[in-house]
Scaffold this motif. Structure first.
Motif, PDB file in Angstrom:
ATOM      1  N   PHE A   1       7.328   4.584   2.139  1.00  0.00           N
ATOM      2  CA  PHE A   1       7.538   5.524   1.024  1.00  0.00           C
ATOM      3  C   PHE A   1       6.201   5.862   0.372  1.00  0.00           C
ATOM      4  O   PHE A   1       6.060   5.850  -0.845  1.00  0.00           O
ATOM      5  CB  PHE A   1       8.477   4.862   0.002  1.00  0.00           C
ATOM      6  CG  PHE A   1       9.334   5.783  -0.821  1.00  0.00           C
ATOM      7  CD1 PHE A   1       8.790   6.874  -1.488  1.00  0.00           C
ATOM      8  CD2 PHE A   1      10.692   5.540  -0.972  1.00  0.00           C
ATOM      9  CE1 PHE A   1       9.578   7.691  -2.272  1.00  0.00           C
ATOM     10  CE2 PHE A   1      11.494   6.356  -1.755  1.00  0.00           C
ATOM     11  CZ  PHE A   1      10.939   7.435  -2.401  1.00  0.00           C
ATOM     12  N   GLY A   2       5.168   6.105   1.181  1.00  0.00           N
ATOM     13  CA  GLY A   2       3.861   6.452   0.622  1.00  0.00           C
ATOM     14  C   GLY A   2       3.785   7.926   0.277  1.00  0.00           C
ATOM     15  O   GLY A   2       4.790   8.648   0.330  1.00  0.00           O
TER      16      GLY A   2
ATOM     17  N   GLY B   1       2.335  10.518   1.816  1.00  0.00           N
ATOM     18  CA  GLY B   1       2.688  11.429   2.905  1.00  0.00           C
ATOM     19  C   GLY B   1       4.168  11.360   3.220  1.00  0.00           C
ATOM     20  O   GLY B   1       4.836  12.391   3.380  1.00  0.00           O
TER      21      GLY B   1
ATOM     22  N   THR C   1       1.738   2.756  -2.635  1.00  0.00           N
ATOM     23  CA  THR C   1       0.636   2.001  -3.240  1.00  0.00           C
ATOM     24  C   THR C   1       0.088   2.717  -4.476  1.00  0.00           C
ATOM     25  O   THR C   1      -0.136   2.098  -5.522  1.00  0.00           O
ATOM     26  CB  THR C   1      -0.503   1.834  -2.208  1.00  0.00           C
ATOM     27  OG1 THR C   1       0.018   1.117  -1.087  1.00  0.00           O
ATOM     28  CG2 THR C   1      -1.693   1.089  -2.790  1.00  0.00           C
TER      29      THR C   1
ATOM     30  N   GLY D   1      -1.908   0.914  -7.114  1.00  0.00           N
ATOM     31  CA  GLY D   1      -3.217   1.450  -6.735  1.00  0.00           C
ATOM     32  C   GLY D   1      -3.816   2.352  -7.793  1.00  0.00           C
ATOM     33  O   GLY D   1      -4.130   1.922  -8.904  1.00  0.00           O
TER      34      GLY D   1
ATOM     35  N   LYS E   1      -6.132   3.401 -12.938  1.00  0.00           N
ATOM     36  CA  LYS E   1      -6.712   4.413 -13.839  1.00  0.00           C
ATOM     37  C   LYS E   1      -6.119   4.319 -15.249  1.00  0.00           C
ATOM     38  O   LYS E   1      -6.762   4.686 -16.233  1.00  0.00           O
ATOM     39  CB  LYS E   1      -6.554   5.810 -13.267  1.00  0.00           C
ATOM     40  CG  LYS E   1      -7.716   6.205 -12.398  1.00  0.00           C
ATOM     41  CD  LYS E   1      -7.661   5.605 -11.010  1.00  0.00           C
ATOM     42  CE  LYS E   1      -8.777   4.732 -10.590  1.00  0.00           C
ATOM     43  NZ  LYS E   1      -8.653   4.226  -9.224  1.00  0.00           N
TER      44      LYS E   1
ATOM     45  N   ASN F   1       4.269   5.752   8.022  1.00  0.00           N
ATOM     46  CA  ASN F   1       3.476   5.922   6.779  1.00  0.00           C
ATOM     47  C   ASN F   1       3.481   4.584   6.031  1.00  0.00           C
ATOM     48  O   ASN F   1       3.895   4.487   4.888  1.00  0.00           O
ATOM     49  CB  ASN F   1       4.095   7.044   5.917  1.00  0.00           C
ATOM     50  CG  ASN F   1       3.344   7.300   4.618  1.00  0.00           C
ATOM     51  OD1 ASN F   1       3.945   7.458   3.561  1.00  0.00           O
ATOM     52  ND2 ASN F   1       2.024   7.320   4.665  1.00  0.00           N
TER      53      ASN F   1
ATOM     54  N   GLY G   1       0.930   2.502   5.260  1.00  0.00           N
ATOM     55  CA  GLY G   1      -0.170   2.131   4.370  1.00  0.00           C
ATOM     56  C   GLY G   1      -1.080   1.027   4.912  1.00  0.00           C
ATOM     57  O   GLY G   1      -1.190   0.803   6.122  1.00  0.00           O
ATOM     58  N   ALA G   2      -1.744   0.327   3.993  1.00  0.00           N
ATOM     59  CA  ALA G   2      -2.694  -0.739   4.347  1.00  0.00           C
ATOM     60  C   ALA G   2      -2.552  -1.890   3.357  1.00  0.00           C
ATOM     61  O   ALA G   2      -1.973  -1.728   2.284  1.00  0.00           O
ATOM     62  CB  ALA G   2      -4.125  -0.176   4.291  1.00  0.00           C
TER      63      ALA G   2
ATOM     64  N   GLU H   1     -14.761  -0.552  -9.298  1.00  0.00           N
ATOM     65  CA  GLU H   1     -13.874  -0.073 -10.369  1.00  0.00           C
ATOM     66  C   GLU H   1     -13.382  -1.231 -11.240  1.00  0.00           C
ATOM     67  O   GLU H   1     -13.364  -1.135 -12.472  1.00  0.00           O
ATOM     68  CB  GLU H   1     -12.669   0.674  -9.776  1.00  0.00           C
ATOM     69  CG  GLU H   1     -13.057   2.053  -9.281  1.00  0.00           C
ATOM     70  CD  GLU H   1     -11.891   2.974  -8.964  1.00  0.00           C
ATOM     71  OE1 GLU H   1     -12.135   4.152  -8.695  1.00  0.00           O
ATOM     72  OE2 GLU H   1     -10.730   2.521  -8.955  1.00  0.00           O
TER      73      GLU H   1
ATOM     74  N   GLN I   1      -9.269   6.132   3.086  1.00  0.00           N
ATOM     75  CA  GLN I   1      -8.086   5.612   2.399  1.00  0.00           C
ATOM     76  C   GLN I   1      -8.000   6.204   0.991  1.00  0.00           C
ATOM     77  O   GLN I   1      -8.471   5.604   0.024  1.00  0.00           O
ATOM     78  CB  GLN I   1      -8.131   4.089   2.342  1.00  0.00           C
ATOM     79  CG  GLN I   1      -8.087   3.443   3.722  1.00  0.00           C
ATOM     80  CD  GLN I   1      -8.155   1.927   3.654  1.00  0.00           C
ATOM     81  OE1 GLN I   1      -8.579   1.346   2.667  1.00  0.00           O
ATOM     82  NE2 GLN I   1      -7.733   1.280   4.722  1.00  0.00           N
TER      83      GLN I   1
HETATM   84  C1  LIG Z   1      -6.432  -0.751  -6.561  1.00  0.00           C
HETATM   85  C2  LIG Z   1      -6.457   0.536  -5.797  1.00  0.00           C
HETATM   86  C3  LIG Z   1      -6.932   1.676  -6.405  1.00  0.00           C
HETATM   87  C4  LIG Z   1      -6.931   2.888  -5.712  1.00  0.00           C
HETATM   88  N1  LIG Z   1      -7.398   3.992  -6.351  1.00  0.00           N
HETATM   89  C5  LIG Z   1      -7.359   5.185  -5.716  1.00  0.00           C
HETATM   90  C6  LIG Z   1      -7.736   6.375  -6.389  1.00  0.00           C
HETATM   91  O1  LIG Z   1      -8.141   6.352  -7.557  1.00  0.00           O
HETATM   92  N2  LIG Z   1      -7.646   7.539  -5.731  1.00  0.00           N
HETATM   93  C7  LIG Z   1      -7.191   7.608  -4.447  1.00  0.00           C
HETATM   94  O2  LIG Z   1      -7.086   8.713  -3.902  1.00  0.00           O
HETATM   95  N3  LIG Z   1      -6.844   6.482  -3.762  1.00  0.00           N
HETATM   96  C8  LIG Z   1      -6.904   5.287  -4.374  1.00  0.00           C
HETATM   97  N4  LIG Z   1      -6.502   4.164  -3.716  1.00  0.00           N
HETATM   98  C9  LIG Z   1      -6.074   4.282  -2.309  1.00  0.00           C
HETATM   99  C10 LIG Z   1      -4.630   4.831  -2.232  1.00  0.00           C
HETATM  100  O3  LIG Z   1      -3.790   4.082  -3.087  1.00  0.00           O
HETATM  101  C11 LIG Z   1      -4.116   4.771  -0.813  1.00  0.00           C
HETATM  102  O4  LIG Z   1      -5.039   5.405   0.040  1.00  0.00           O
HETATM  103  C12 LIG Z   1      -2.771   5.464  -0.684  1.00  0.00           C
HETATM  104  O5  LIG Z   1      -1.857   5.014  -1.626  1.00  0.00           O
HETATM  105  C13 LIG Z   1      -2.211   5.259   0.727  1.00  0.00           C
HETATM  106  O6  LIG Z   1      -0.978   5.912   0.829  1.00  0.00           O
HETATM  107  P1  LIG Z   1      -0.140   5.881   2.160  1.00  0.00           P
HETATM  108  O7  LIG Z   1       0.697   7.107   2.109  1.00  0.00           O
HETATM  109  O8  LIG Z   1      -0.977   5.674   3.343  1.00  0.00           O
HETATM  110  O9  LIG Z   1       0.783   4.586   2.079  1.00  0.00           O
HETATM  111  P2  LIG Z   1       1.265   3.646   0.902  1.00  0.00           P
HETATM  112  O10 LIG Z   1       1.330   4.361  -0.391  1.00  0.00           O
HETATM  113  O11 LIG Z   1       0.478   2.412   0.980  1.00  0.00           O
HETATM  114  O12 LIG Z   1       2.778   3.361   1.302  1.00  0.00           O
HETATM  115  C14 LIG Z   1       3.147   2.628   2.414  1.00  0.00           C
HETATM  116  C15 LIG Z   1       4.521   2.040   2.140  1.00  0.00           C
HETATM  117  O13 LIG Z   1       5.085   1.556   3.357  1.00  0.00           O
HETATM  118  C16 LIG Z   1       5.826   0.389   3.076  1.00  0.00           C
HETATM  119  N5  LIG Z   1       5.977  -0.334   4.348  1.00  0.00           N
HETATM  120  C17 LIG Z   1       5.006  -0.968   5.064  1.00  0.00           C
HETATM  121  N6  LIG Z   1       5.511  -1.475   6.199  1.00  0.00           N
HETATM  122  C18 LIG Z   1       6.833  -1.145   6.215  1.00  0.00           C
HETATM  123  C19 LIG Z   1       7.888  -1.392   7.128  1.00  0.00           C
HETATM  124  N7  LIG Z   1       7.697  -2.061   8.273  1.00  0.00           N
HETATM  125  N8  LIG Z   1       9.125  -0.930   6.823  1.00  0.00           N
HETATM  126  C20 LIG Z   1       9.353  -0.244   5.667  1.00  0.00           C
HETATM  127  N9  LIG Z   1       8.384   0.007   4.770  1.00  0.00           N
HETATM  128  C21 LIG Z   1       7.137  -0.419   5.044  1.00  0.00           C
HETATM  129  C22 LIG Z   1       4.989  -0.333   2.028  1.00  0.00           C
HETATM  130  O14 LIG Z   1       5.752  -1.249   1.275  1.00  0.00           O
HETATM  131  C23 LIG Z   1       4.477   0.835   1.187  1.00  0.00           C
HETATM  132  O15 LIG Z   1       5.291   1.124   0.073  1.00  0.00           O
HETATM  133  C24 LIG Z   1      -6.468   2.945  -4.379  1.00  0.00           C
HETATM  134  C25 LIG Z   1      -5.982   1.784  -3.755  1.00  0.00           C
HETATM  135  C26 LIG Z   1      -5.970   0.592  -4.465  1.00  0.00           C
HETATM  136  C27 LIG Z   1      -5.412  -0.632  -3.792  1.00  0.00           C
END
Ligand SMILES: Cc1cc2nc3c(=O)[nH]c(=O)nc-3n(C[C@H](O)[C@H](O)[C@H](O)COP(=O)(O)OP(=O)(O)OC[C@H]3O[C@@H](n4cnc5c(N)ncnc54)[C@H](O)[C@@H]3O)c2cc1C
Ligand SMILES: NC(=O)c1ccc[n+]([C@@H]2O[C@H](COP(=O)([O-])OP(=O)(O)OC[C@H]3O[C@@H](n4cnc5c(N)ncnc54)[C@H](O)[C@@H]3O)[C@@H](O)[C@H]2O)c1
Length: 454
Positions: free
Chosen positions: A11-12, A14, A42, A47, A52, A137, A139-140, A183, A313
């Protein structure tokens, strides 16, 4: 077995945006999220948004001449404020997808059975979903370095757990001098903690323009943040209500006591447990999901978006990955990872540091004939109005075309200003356009009249 047109794992940014778009286009869509505290991903839960929220609360705290105890109280209020915000956003994000006629949200862990089937382990049962198109989708997650004693210490945190730590640490040690490390150092220093950042490499912000990295380091040091470079961590052990971090610095061994130790040593793609082999989805040598420029994996019909792809990321990259996938599924198939333009970023320090494009060194290495321009933040009227005169602005210009190759802004509101430069770069504008444009006054953007006056 339930059949869908599309199944999205995670549920990220994208994933949720794609779920809404596909469902609105009439496609029956399933969105699977393993953690019911992570609807929205995240960014909104652990995140960007909570960190922020802390940046804002900490900047307010820094202006007050109060005792540590008073600051600790403000910090507790900041944690509560942040939690209220993330709870509200999570709920909103959940309903934005779950309330759609063509979308179902499953709270369970997903893994591939084969390239068209996904197993979902729900709380009370395990189900299987079928779809012609599947999107990864996931994440990391933080990489935890193998440091002796780290896993046994009760004072060790990752960014996610640190954001929910209720007690302001008097002494904070941060392992890792990257985005999160910087940060959190700035945030906790502003909240009133004594902060030490430990970095293994000898160069501070090694990928950044040297002038700017030096200015950022000087500012952090002036604010009282200790930066230990070329430092190896030997062990972490608990003693007398604190963690003791034993390090090997270039000046010899040292022990640092801390109420909290934050691990900020990078985040690795979440691929474990997805059973990608069964679907024919291959990984890169760095254990990210391997994709082509259209974000198609090695298994036809399976796409990947966001941090799991192993690129930059950022939330806005995950969102742009959605645009690329949408262009494949519903659009003209034109958008790719290679034509999304310059990618800016901001590190939310105090003041923030923002960048787009090449550093001076990179431009020279790539054979450009360049012009360099710099402006101290103190020369900007609005910086003086804000009382934030720390910083430096720098731009790298192609001397032949007059186009901007890179900009590095370490100043108040740089996170807003950088988007204007990205637009100018994508539109292949001459730097003179930014130089000669009328800007409202007093603003930080009007500094471009002077920065580009060369
Ligand atoms: C502290 C911190 C600060 C940040 N600050 C910034 C910022 O200021 N600006 C910025 O642009 N980026 C920032 N980032 C980076 C940003 O948060 C990430 O790049 C972004 O959220 C990644 O999104 P995503 O769509 O890849 O996946 P995510 O948002 O990480 O979502 C992935 C989801 O998949 C779920 N999942 C994983 N495996 C499975 C599975 N097998 N089955 C079902 N669900 C699953 C997870 O629980 C999660 O909810 C920050 C990150 C951190 C940690
Ligand atoms: N403002 C933003 O956009 C923002 C803010 C926070 C995080 N993020 C994203 O989150 C990602 C993860 O951030 P991060 O700071 O964890 O990773 P990072 O890759 O930015 O930095 C990791 C740092 O840890 C150091 N390191 C690694 N192992 C070490 C060890 N054993 N001892 C000491 N130092 C060590 C590295 O040299 C590096 O400086 C970033 O890539 C970024 O994209 C973005």
């Amino acid at each position: 077995m339930k059949k869908y047109d599309a199944v999205i794992i995670g549920f990220g940014k994208g994933g949720k945006t794609l779920a809404g778009t596909l469902a609105a286009s009439g496609k029956k869509t399933a969105l699977i999220e393993k953690d019911n505290k992570m609807y929205g991903g995240t960014c909104i839960n652990v995140g960007c948004i909570p960190s922020k929220s802390f940046v804002t609360s900490a900047a307010f705290s820094a202006k007050l001449d109060s005792s540590f105890e008073e600051k600790a109280k403000l910090y507790k209020e900041a944690v509560a404020k942040k939690t209220k915000l993330t709870d509200a956003l999570r709920n909103k994000n959940y309903h934005k997808v779950a309330d759609l006629e063509n979308a179902d949200v499953y709270n369970g862990e997903a893994s591939f059975v084969d390239s068209r089937h996904v197993k979902v382990v729900l709380q009370d049962e395990t189900i299987e979903l079928e779809a012609e198109q599947i999107f990864i989708n996931t994440g990391a997650s933080p990489f935890i370095p193998p440091i002796e004693g780290l896993s046994d210490s009760s004072h060790v945190y990752i960014s996610e757990t640190m954001l929910s730590l209720d007690e302001l640490p008097r002494q904070l040690v941060i392992i890792g001098g990257g985005y999160i490390g910087m940060e959190f150092a700035s945030i906790y220093r502003n909240f009133g903690s004594e902060v030490t950042v430990i970095q293994d490499g000898g160069v501070f912000l090694p990928r950044e323009d040297r002038d700017i990295a030096d200015a950022v380091a000087a500012s952090l040091k002036e604010r009282g943040v200790k930066l230990l470079l070329s430092t190896k961590i030997n062990s972490v052990h608990d003693s007398d209500q604190k963690a003791v971090v034993s390090v090997e610095t270039p000046d010899g061994p040292k022990e640092i006591s801390a109420d909290a130790v934050l691990i900020a040593t990078g985040r690795r793609p979440n691929v474990k447990g997805l059973n990608l082999d069964a679907a024919g989805v291959e990984l890169t040598p760095r254990n990210a999901v391997k994709t082509d420029e259209f974000l198609q994996t090695t298994a036809p019909g399976i796409y990947a978006m966001g941090d799991v792809v192993g690129g930059l990321q950022f939330t806005y990259i995950s969102l742009d990955d959605f645009r690329i996938v949408k262009s494949q599924i519903l659009g003209d198939k034109e958008r790719t990872i290679n034509n999304r333009g310059a990618v800016p970023y901001s590190v939310f320090l105090d003041p923030p540091f923002s960048r787009v494009g090449l550093s001076e060194t990179e431009a020279v290495q790539q054979g450009y004939e360049i012009k360099i321009t710099k402006l101290p933040a103190a020369a900007i009227p609005k910086a003086n109005v804000l009382g934030q005169t720390t910083g430096l602005l720098k731009a790298v210009i192609d001397a032949k075309t007059n186009q901007i190759l890179g900009a590095h802004l370490f100043c108040a509101e740089s996170h807003e200003m950088i988007n204007l430069i990205k637009l100018a770069m994508d539109a292949h504008l001459s730097y003179t356009v930014l130089r000669d444009t009328i800007y409202t006054h007093p603003t930080m953007s009007e500094a471009f009249n002077d920065l580009f006056n060369i």
